[in-house]
Design a protein around this motif. Structure first.
Motif, PDB file in Angstrom:
ATOM      1  N   GLY A  18       0.811  -1.198   0.000  1.00 35.80           N
ATOM      2  CA  GLY A  18       0.000   0.000   0.000  1.00 35.80           C
ATOM      3  C   GLY A  18       0.852   1.258   0.000  1.00 35.80           C
ATOM      4  O   GLY A  18       2.013   1.251   0.406  1.00 35.80           O
ATOM      5  N   GLY A  19       0.263   2.338  -0.470  1.00 33.52           N
ATOM      6  CA  GLY A  19       1.004   3.596  -0.552  1.00 33.52           C
ATOM      7  C   GLY A  19       1.512   3.836  -1.953  1.00 33.52           C
ATOM      8  O   GLY A  19       1.565   2.939  -2.791  1.00 33.52           O
ATOM      9  N   GLY A  20       1.919   5.055  -2.223  1.00 33.57           N
ATOM     10  CA  GLY A  20       2.287   5.448  -3.571  1.00 33.57           C
ATOM     11  C   GLY A  20       3.525   4.783  -4.142  1.00 33.57           C
ATOM     12  O   GLY A  20       3.716   4.768  -5.355  1.00 33.57           O
ATOM     13  N   TRP A  27       4.293   1.549  -3.890  1.00 34.12           N
ATOM     14  CA  TRP A  27       3.970   0.194  -4.303  1.00 34.12           C
ATOM     15  C   TRP A  27       5.141  -0.721  -3.964  1.00 34.12           C
ATOM     16  O   TRP A  27       5.691  -0.674  -2.884  1.00 34.12           O
ATOM     17  CB  TRP A  27       3.603   0.192  -5.789  1.00 34.12           C
ATOM     18  N   SER A  28       5.589  -1.574  -4.892  1.00 37.11           N
ATOM     19  CA  SER A  28       6.658  -2.523  -4.572  1.00 37.11           C
ATOM     20  C   SER A  28       7.976  -1.827  -4.276  1.00 37.11           C
ATOM     21  O   SER A  28       8.842  -2.383  -3.584  1.00 37.11           O
ATOM     22  CB  SER A  28       6.836  -3.530  -5.711  1.00 37.11           C
ATOM     23  N   ALA A  29       8.161  -0.588  -4.753  1.00 35.61           N
ATOM     24  CA  ALA A  29       9.420   0.127  -4.523  1.00 35.61           C
ATOM     25  C   ALA A  29       9.646   0.423  -3.044  1.00 35.61           C
ATOM     26  O   ALA A  29      10.789   0.619  -2.628  1.00 35.61           O
ATOM     27  CB  ALA A  29       9.445   1.427  -5.325  1.00 35.61           C
ATOM     28  N   ARG A  30       8.585   0.442  -2.229  1.00 33.84           N
ATOM     29  CA  ARG A  30       8.782   0.708  -0.800  1.00 33.84           C
ATOM     30  C   ARG A  30       9.642  -0.368  -0.149  1.00 33.84           C
ATOM     31  O   ARG A  30      10.362  -0.104   0.816  1.00 33.84           O
ATOM     32  CB  ARG A  30       7.435   0.809  -0.079  1.00 33.84           C
ATOM     33  N   LEU A  31       9.615  -1.592  -0.713  1.00 33.82           N
ATOM     34  CA  LEU A  31      10.386  -2.684  -0.129  1.00 33.82           C
ATOM     35  C   LEU A  31      11.874  -2.567  -0.434  1.00 33.82           C
ATOM     36  O   LEU A  31      12.682  -3.246   0.194  1.00 33.82           O
ATOM     37  CB  LEU A  31       9.852  -4.030  -0.614  1.00 33.82           C
ATOM     38  N   PRO A  68      12.099  11.652  -7.271  1.00 32.57           N
ATOM     39  CA  PRO A  68      10.978  12.455  -6.773  1.00 32.57           C
ATOM     40  C   PRO A  68       9.994  11.663  -5.918  1.00 32.57           C
ATOM     41  O   PRO A  68       9.471  12.186  -4.925  1.00 32.57           O
ATOM     42  CB  PRO A  68      10.318  12.964  -8.058  1.00 32.57           C
ATOM     43  N   ALA A  69       9.732  10.402  -6.292  1.00 33.47           N
ATOM     44  CA  ALA A  69       8.774   9.601  -5.527  1.00 33.47           C
ATOM     45  C   ALA A  69       9.287   9.338  -4.114  1.00 33.47           C
ATOM     46  O   ALA A  69       8.521   9.393  -3.138  1.00 33.47           O
ATOM     47  CB  ALA A  69       8.497   8.292  -6.243  1.00 33.47           C
ATOM     48  N   PHE A  70      10.577   9.066  -3.988  1.00 31.87           N
ATOM     49  CA  PHE A  70      11.141   8.806  -2.661  1.00 31.87           C
ATOM     50  C   PHE A  70      11.250  10.088  -1.832  1.00 31.87           C
ATOM     51  O   PHE A  70      10.928  10.103  -0.642  1.00 31.87           O
ATOM     52  CB  PHE A  70      12.507   8.136  -2.785  1.00 31.87           C
ATOM     53  N   THR A  71      11.737  11.166  -2.439  1.00 34.49           N
ATOM     54  CA  THR A  71      11.899  12.398  -1.664  1.00 34.49           C
ATOM     55  C   THR A  71      10.552  12.967  -1.226  1.00 34.49           C
ATOM     56  O   THR A  71      10.446  13.580  -0.164  1.00 34.49           O
ATOM     57  CB  THR A  71      12.685  13.453  -2.456  1.00 34.49           C
ATOM     58  N   ALA A  72       9.500  12.740  -2.023  1.00 34.19           N
ATOM     59  CA  ALA A  72       8.167  13.208  -1.640  1.00 34.19           C
ATOM     60  C   ALA A  72       7.655  12.493  -0.401  1.00 34.19           C
ATOM     61  O   ALA A  72       6.726  12.971   0.252  1.00 34.19           O
ATOM     62  CB  ALA A  72       7.194  13.004  -2.798  1.00 34.19           C
ATOM     63  N   GLY A 123       9.428   2.342 -15.380  1.00 33.08           N
ATOM     64  CA  GLY A 123       8.004   2.524 -15.555  1.00 33.08           C
ATOM     65  C   GLY A 123       7.680   3.896 -16.108  1.00 33.08           C
ATOM     66  O   GLY A 123       8.542   4.774 -16.199  1.00 33.08           O
ATOM     67  N   PRO A 124       6.425   4.136 -16.464  1.00 33.10           N
ATOM     68  CA  PRO A 124       6.020   5.427 -17.017  1.00 33.10           C
ATOM     69  C   PRO A 124       5.985   6.520 -15.952  1.00 33.10           C
ATOM     70  O   PRO A 124       5.927   6.228 -14.749  1.00 33.10           O
ATOM     71  CB  PRO A 124       4.620   5.148 -17.557  1.00 33.10           C
ATOM     72  N   TYR A 125       5.981   7.743 -16.392  1.00 32.18           N
ATOM     73  CA  TYR A 125       5.898   8.884 -15.472  1.00 32.18           C
ATOM     74  C   TYR A 125       4.700   8.753 -14.533  1.00 32.18           C
ATOM     75  O   TYR A 125       4.793   9.026 -13.333  1.00 32.18           O
ATOM     76  CB  TYR A 125       5.814  10.177 -16.284  1.00 32.18           C
ATOM     77  N   GLY A 126       3.574   8.313 -15.071  1.00 31.94           N
ATOM     78  CA  GLY A 126       2.365   8.216 -14.267  1.00 31.94           C
ATOM     79  C   GLY A 126       2.485   7.281 -13.086  1.00 31.94           C
ATOM     80  O   GLY A 126       1.769   7.433 -12.092  1.00 31.94           O
ATOM     81  N   ALA A 127       3.390   6.303 -13.158  1.00 33.09           N
ATOM     82  CA  ALA A 127       3.561   5.383 -12.031  1.00 33.09           C
ATOM     83  C   ALA A 127       4.048   6.115 -10.800  1.00 33.09           C
ATOM     84  O   ALA A 127       3.742   5.718  -9.673  1.00 33.09           O
ATOM     85  CB  ALA A 127       4.539   4.268 -12.408  1.00 33.09           C
ATOM     86  N   SER A 128       4.809   7.183 -10.984  1.00 37.74           N
ATOM     87  CA  SER A 128       5.316   7.942  -9.841  1.00 37.74           C
ATOM     88  C   SER A 128       4.224   8.779  -9.196  1.00 37.74           C
ATOM     89  O   SER A 128       4.340   9.181  -8.035  1.00 37.74           O
ATOM     90  CB  SER A 128       6.471   8.853 -10.266  1.00 37.74           C
ATOM     91  N   LEU A 129       3.159   9.036  -9.945  1.00 42.85           N
ATOM     92  CA  LEU A 129       2.056   9.833  -9.424  1.00 42.85           C
ATOM     93  C   LEU A 129       1.068   8.992  -8.624  1.00 42.85           C
ATOM     94  O   LEU A 129       0.345   9.515  -7.772  1.00 42.85           O
ATOM     95  CB  LEU A 129       1.312  10.525 -10.572  1.00 42.85           C
ATOM     96  N   ALA A 130       1.029   7.688  -8.936  1.00 43.85           N
ATOM     97  CA  ALA A 130       0.133   6.754  -8.244  1.00 43.85           C
ATOM     98  C   ALA A 130      -1.320   7.219  -8.307  1.00 43.85           C
ATOM     99  O   ALA A 130      -2.072   7.085  -7.345  1.00 43.85           O
ATOM    100  CB  ALA A 130       0.578   6.557  -6.800  1.00 43.85           C
ATOM    101  N   ASP A 131      -1.718   7.766  -9.467  1.00 44.95           N
ATOM    102  CA  ASP A 131      -3.092   8.251  -9.612  1.00 44.95           C
ATOM    103  C   ASP A 131      -3.835   7.607 -10.777  1.00 44.95           C
ATOM    104  O   ASP A 131      -4.917   8.061 -11.165  1.00 44.95           O
ATOM    105  CB  ASP A 131      -3.094   9.773  -9.788  1.00 44.95           C
TER     106      ASP A 131
END
Length: 300
Positions: free
Chosen positions: A26-28, A30-34, A67-71, A107-115
């Protein structure tokens, strides 16, 4: 039919397998949190896919970006380290297994937005904006030493153009571009697959691209998409979803997926012109085993 070499077998859905281990994605991120919280379980997933018969492991970079991690509170240096770690984990497990290739996951840019915009390409960014966003992560991943770069689930021609610029600017890189498609003839943004492949074909001829194709797409659309790529004289890559369907309203998957049927279908994708074959969402090691077995039975 003229004998052809059997394709390289790609792995299956990384997030699908991680969830089957009981991990919360869960969370924006996704698998990258691991990559930060449980890197060993990512190595376990790569190992399970290699043991199931995969020739290629796609690293856990799909939603990993600075950007996804720093956010989410990570410092910039740590964010860069985590992006690179996605490739390092796959390389370490490949080396421990003793064979195989590693593809950096882009992945595509949109994957970082998680929207959900990753499935439409409706970002509000032009080619230059997408190029600038991808460039930083691209340099990190290419520098991490992957054998290949998997530009995957790309929903639009404009994003493919931005990534193609990076391929052209990177001497010695070997990449594929895999689109998410709405049917057997069009990308998710509506661009005809024939048009998208024609635009990328010169980059294959120049040596930077190794394949073009489709992933995160319904299996029933794959034969037509693969034939379109093959007709352009470009090797195809095909790793669709399992065949189950996502019910966005209920937020759950519906239908069933039989690994044996998936493997039999994969043989057909190879016969249609695919040079790399695997699975995406809702596929696991059992699907990869089936793909391997069905392709082995078709070997000349």
């Amino acid at each position: 039919m003229e004998a052809r070499n059997t394709p390289l077998v790609l792995d299956g859905g990384l997030a699908t397998l991680l969830e089957s281990y009981g991990r919360d994605l869960g969370g924006g991120l996704w698998s990258a949190r691991l990559l930060a919280e449980d890197p060993d379980v990512i190595r376990r997933a790569h190992r399970d896919y290699f043991e199931a018969g995969a020739d290629v492991a796609i690293a856990a970079g799909y939603q990993a970006s600075v950007p996804a991690f720093t956010a989410r509170g990570y410092g910039r240096a740590e964010a860069e380290r985590l992006v690179v770690r996605s490739v390092e984990l796959a390389l370490a497990e490949r080396d421990a297994f003793g064979s195989g290739l590693v593809a950096a996951g882009v992945g595509p840019y949109g994957a970082s937005l998680a929207d959900g915009s990753e499935y439409t390409g409706d970002y509000g960014l032009d080619e230059d904006g997408l190029y600038r966003w991808h460039e930083e992560r691209w340099r990190l991943l290419v520098g991490a030493g992957a054998d290949l770069v998997a530009c995957e689930t790309i929903p639009s021609q404009v994003e493919a153009r931005a990534l193609a610029r990076l391929v052209r600017e990177t001497p010695g890189v070997r990449a594929w571009v895999s689109f998410s498609c709405r049917d057997g003839e069009h990308l998710n943004d509506g661009t005809p697959m024939r048009e998208a492949v024609a635009e990328l074909a010169p980059l294959y001829a120049a040596g930077g691209l190794v394949a073009v194709g489709a992933n995160c797409t319904a299996p029933r659309f794959v034969p037509s998409l693969v034939r379109t790529v093959a007709e352009a004289g470009v090797p195809a890559v095909a790793y669709p979803n399992s065949g189950e369907r996502w019910d966005a309203a209920a937020r759950r998957w519906t239908g069933t997926s039989e690994p044996q049927e998936f493997g039999a279908a994969a043989r057909g994708w190879w016969e249609a012109g695919a040079a790399l074959v695997g699975g995406c969402c809702r596929t696991g090691p059992e699907h990869v085993r089936s793909v391997r077995a069905h392709l082995a039975s078709a070997a000349p």
